[in-house]
Design an enzyme around this catalytic site. Structure first.
Site, short mmCIF file in Angstrom:
data_model
loop_
_atom_site.label_atom_id
_atom_site.label_comp_id
_atom_site.label_asym_id
_atom_site.label_seq_id
_atom_site.Cartn_x
_atom_site.Cartn_y
_atom_site.Cartn_z
N THR A 158 0.86 -1.19 0.00
CA THR A 158 0.00 0.00 0.00
C THR A 158 0.89 1.23 0.00
OG1 THR A 158 -1.85 -1.07 1.08
CG2 THR A 158 -1.58 1.27 1.54
N ARG A 186 -14.30 -6.49 0.40
CA ARG A 186 -13.53 -6.17 1.62
C ARG A 186 -12.83 -4.82 1.46
NH1 ARG A 186 -8.05 -4.73 2.92
NH2 ARG A 186 -7.66 -5.32 5.07
N VAL A 187 -12.96 -3.98 2.46
CA VAL A 187 -12.26 -2.70 2.47
C VAL A 187 -11.48 -2.63 3.77
CG1 VAL A 187 -12.53 -0.18 2.50
CG2 VAL A 187 -14.00 -1.56 1.03
N GLY A 188 -10.23 -2.19 3.68
CA GLY A 188 -9.39 -2.08 4.87
C GLY A 188 -9.37 -0.66 5.42
N ASP A 189 -8.31 -0.35 6.11
CA ASP A 189 -8.18 0.97 6.77
C ASP A 189 -7.88 2.10 5.80
OD1 ASP A 189 -5.58 -0.42 6.42
OD2 ASP A 189 -4.82 1.52 7.08
N GLY A 212 -4.98 -4.11 7.77
CA GLY A 212 -5.93 -3.01 7.86
C GLY A 212 -7.02 -3.14 8.91
#
Ligand code: ASP
Length: 293
Positions: A158, A186-189, A212
């Site tokens: 990232t 899915r979504v992380g931080d 995340g």
């Protein structure tokens, strides 16, 4: 105020053979952001352009060369923050945009909203004048092979950039395809305000990377800025942030880069490696794979 800029290319464990590519990419990207700051440009422009360069570099897990999700799509998240006006723009799960960071900025500046996800975010890109591309265009041969092998063990690449300009304005930008072979949706931080990044004039700015879910559980970048608001320097805030996450989670796997309102740098990580770079007092771009500030 002497402007300052810092960028990262992920925190995790990876093969030493990958170090050079990451450092070269960070140098290229930072030279673009630094040039903007040196001619009196805004921190916001510097972080956006730095992250665009990292998104376009297939070495990193953002934009072109991102990981494919379990449905075989590169699904991208990004966040940009203008610490001068306490505003942000973010996107989650876009699949047809080459530079999600620029879409995030347009959402911040040209719409009354802050955050768009999925198809709606891609549609908003078109409305905002960004040409859509086929998802295939974001896929590299390496990442296709990685997907076909259903590998989940890839390094985190990232990207993020943080800066303070000569006016004392701070900004942060983060962009990612998330974790390898993630379930669709899915979504992380990374696109979460306060988690993947934070910036507030008079306090400073921070960008986080790594696993995340834990980072967003603790709004880690906001935590770093809260520590600076309490009077800690960037180095102290970065270290305090890593103590915080490490004390709560056994498998914290996180890293953070920080600039305080006096223009000091900080970086710390609980992972074996954090790829990051900054521009030193002499104007030289420095990179490192482990933080020892
Ligand atoms: N934090 C990112 C995520 O979980 C991954 C990374 O930083 O590389 O989506």
């Amino acid at each position: 105020m002497i402007p300052k800029i810092m960028a990262h290319g992920g925190a995790w464990e990876w093969d030493d053979a990958l170090d050079t590519g990451k450092c070269t990419g960070l140098k290229e990207a930072l030279s673009i952001g630094n040039e903007i700051l040196q001619r009196g440009g805004a921190a916001l422009d510097a972080v956006e352009q730095t992250v665009r360069s990292l998104e376009n570099n297939p070495v990193f897990d953002a934009g072109t060369g991102g990981y494919l999700n379990q449905d075989g799509l590169v699904q991208l998240d990004a966040l940009i923050i203008d610490g001068a006006v306490r505003d942000f723009g973010a996107v989650g799960g876009v699949t047809q945009v080459q530079n999600p960071i620029t879409l995030a900025r347009k959402i911040m500046e040209e719409t009354p909203q802050c955050f768009f996800v999925g198809d709606g975010a891609d549609k908003m890109a078109e409305k905002l004048g960004i040409s859509l591309i086929p998802n295939e265009q974001l896929v590299t041969a390496t990442m296709r092979d990685f997907y076909l092998a259903q590998r989940t063990d890839g390094p985190s690449d990232t990207v993020g950039a943080i800066a303070i300009d000569d006016q004392g304005n701070v900004a942060a930008a983060t962009s990612t395809s998330g974790t390898p072979y993630k379930p669709a949706g899915r979504v992380g931080d990374s696109p979460i305000y306060g988690a993947g990044g934070y910036a507030e004039n008079g306090i400073g700015t921070a960008g986080a990377t790594g696993q995340g879910e834990n980072i967003m559980r603790l709004l880690l970048s906001k935590y770093s800025c809260d520590k600076m608001a309490e009077g800690l320097t960037a180095v102290e805030a970065a270290k305090a942030t890593m103590h915080y996450i490490d004390n709560i989670f056994d498998d914290s796997m996180a890293g953070v880069i920080v600039i305080d309102s006096n223009g000091n740098f900080g970086a710390a990580h609980t992972t074996p490696k954090l790829a990051f770079g900054w521009v030193d007092e002499q104007g030289e771009i420095q990179t490192a794979i482990k933080a020892n500030f």
